[in-house]
Design a protein around this motif. Structure first.
Motif: not given
Length: 136
Positions: A45-68
Motif C-alpha cells: 500500500f505504501l509503495t502505491i501511495y509513494v509511486a502516485w505521489l512521486v508521479l504527481s510531482l514530476v515536473g513541479d518546482d522545489f517549492a511545490t514539492v516541499r509544500a506537498t
C-alpha cells in the motif's frame, strides 16, 4: 565385563523430536516470519501511495514539492514507507545470510553490517524527509 571406549559415545535414547525441541533461532522464527509479512503488506500500500505521489510531482518546482511533502499526511506516509522498507530489507537480508553464509565470523560480520547500513540509511532518509518538510 567390557571396558567402555572413552572416545565412544553412549547411545542417546531420547526421541529425535525431544532432542529437536528448543533448538533453532532462539525460538524467534515465527515472530520474524510474521513481521516480515506485515512489512510486506504495508509496503504494498505504501509503495502505491509513494509511486502516485512521486508521479504527481514530476515536473513541479522545489517549492511545490516541499509544500506537498510538508503536509503532515504526506510526510507521515513517506516516513512510514522508509521505515517499513529498511526494516523489511534488514529482515530479508538476515534470512539470506542465515541460509547461505556458513562461516560463523563472516555471518556475524555480515549481520552487523546489514543492521548498521539499514539503520544508517533509514535515519538519513527520514532526516531528508524532515528537512524537506521543514524547508531545509
Amino acid at each position: 565385563m567390557s571396558i567402555q571406549n572413552p572416545g565412544r559415545h553412549t547411545p542417546n535414547l531420547r526421541h529425535p523430536l525431544k532432542r529437536a525441541r528448543g533448538l533453532g533461532s532462539a525460538k524467534d522464527g515465527t515472530h520474524h516470519f510474521a513481521i516480515q509479512r506485515i512489512t510486506a503488506i504495508a509496503l504494498v500500500f505504501l509503495t502505491i501511495y509513494v509511486a502516485w505521489l512521486v508521479l504527481s510531482l514530476v515536473g513541479d518546482d522545489f517549492a511545490t514539492v516541499r509544500a506537498t511533502v510538508a503536509r503532515p499526511w504526506n510526510a507521515t506516509l513517506l516516513v512510514a514507507f522508509l521505515i517499513a522498507s529498511f526494516w523489511h530489507a534488514k529482515l530479508g537480508l538476515q534470512v539470506i545470510i542465515e541460509d547461505y553464509v556458513h562461516t560463523p565470523w563472516l555471518a556475524a560480520t555480515s549481520q552487523l553490517s546489514v543492521i548498521f547500513v539499514c539503520v544508517l540509511a533509514a535515519i538519513a532518509s527520514v532526516l531528508a524527509v524532515i528537512r524537506i518538510a521543514l524547508g531545509g
